[in-house]
Design a protein around this motif. Sequence first.
Motif: not given
Length: 562
Positions: A65-90
Amino acid sequence: MSVQVWTFIFVFLTFGLYIGIAICSRAGSTSDFYVAGGGVPPLANGMATAADWMSAASFISMAGLISFLGRDGTFYLMGWTGGYVLLALLLAPYLRKFGKFTVPDFIGDRYYSRTARLIAVFCAVAVSFVYVCGQMQGAGIVFSRFLEVDITTGVIIGMTIVFFYAVLGGMKGITYTQVAQYCVLIFAFMVPAIFISILMTGIPIPQIGFGAELNEAFGGGYLLDRLDGLSSELGFGVYTEGHRSTQDVFFITAALMFGTAGLPHVIIRFFTVPNVRDARRSAGFALIFIAILYTTAPAVAAFARTNLINTVNSAEYSAMPEWFSKWETTNLIAFDDKNGDGRIQYLANPELNELSVNRDIMVLANPEIAGLPNWVVALVAAGALAAALSTAAGLLLVISTSVAHDFMKRSFMPSISEKQELLYARIAIFAAVLVAGYVGINPPAYVAQVVAYAFGLAAASFFPAIVLGIFDKRMNKQGAIVGMIIGFLFTAGYIVYFKSINPAQDNAAGWLLGISPEGIGTLGTLLNLAVSLTVAKFSPEPPESVQAIVENIRLPGDTQPT
């Protein structure tokens, strides 16, 4: 040796390893089946959590998705990584201290209600079904290309393998199988990334190669500048610039974050360690293991996109390398010679474009496009299968525990024996595998998009109930029940409407407030929160015993009041 022979070797060895581990770790009790007896070391649980978390969407589809969408595909990267931090800490340490097997178990006891438990069971099964369908779809794509079978046969093979070791070993077998699968998938993802980074930039660290200059053979200049230029020339727009509205990007990222923190198959992993301290340690290990792949994915996406454009655009179709024709047989790449000149015109303009490429193949095809050795190509296939099947096993376990433990044992058949409970759990896995396989053969969208819908549903149903259940002792069963129902129905209805009933309006002009189906889970979460808090304010407080438990789980230590 050919790619197919290497693939058979790797698949045979890795599947043999997984099945062998499942046999050696066979579950003999419900504790073993549900939470591996609660005795998994933090390091092993961290690796298992990472494998459980990094599904086919992470391995196959995210970089595509990042290959085709460029910057628009990075919300998957940010959302999934940030979400795991949220889960682990909160959430994770507090849920572990609560000491229940499953999320519906927590919901049912915290909100002192069988109705709340049953709603949570329904939501857990629904979310897990949607998620596991994406994994079966990913397994089918891998098998169809590298074992040269059709996607239906590929999905059936994946269903059979994951059913075997999920039914046999339960959480105990799945945990140690996932440790092995993490080693396979991370090695398979990193080896080609390192090779291609050296080939294109001369730098062996992909994360650094992502921002480095290309070798002269690839046109020179910085990688992203080169990719921006190539994308613009073909009409795709600047790769590093976003085209989605900032509002939609925010809602999708938040939905993925909240959904991560509410995913039952990830949460259940924190019940497999001996105590709260080990839950925190395993969360830290998992974050490190996850970061290795997630920080590499943008580089892999850029390498793959650059190589694809350089290879296919204006090339003679008859002179295309073997990998192209192999992927054509899967119908995941298609060439339509509109002007009859025998050359591939790869353009953004749909009237002139002659090439269609399924985004889910980019990571799998990347080593072939770059001309890497056949064993590396086959290794990636084995890694993709490890990612898909490890997550599928965790999701199937959530479905089985929700049905056997929460629905039957805790709600309607409290007198059944442990042996009967295990039998019902295994029957539930069998039924879940069949349904997931059918949807995997007939997918509604790309793997990552299907998974994003699961995250949205988890966000809108579980996340508010769990957060309020931990941090608001005033939250009662009435608020939680109404909030979960409204949040889930709103989100599910929106997704079904725009993906099935009226897909023609699947664009920003038709979306509510400009929010896409992938991001609607955020609005569902906010709606759930608002409804829960409002209903709780105008209904009776929870019993004092429940409020005491809520206060206790936020204090240091591992014990609960009796």
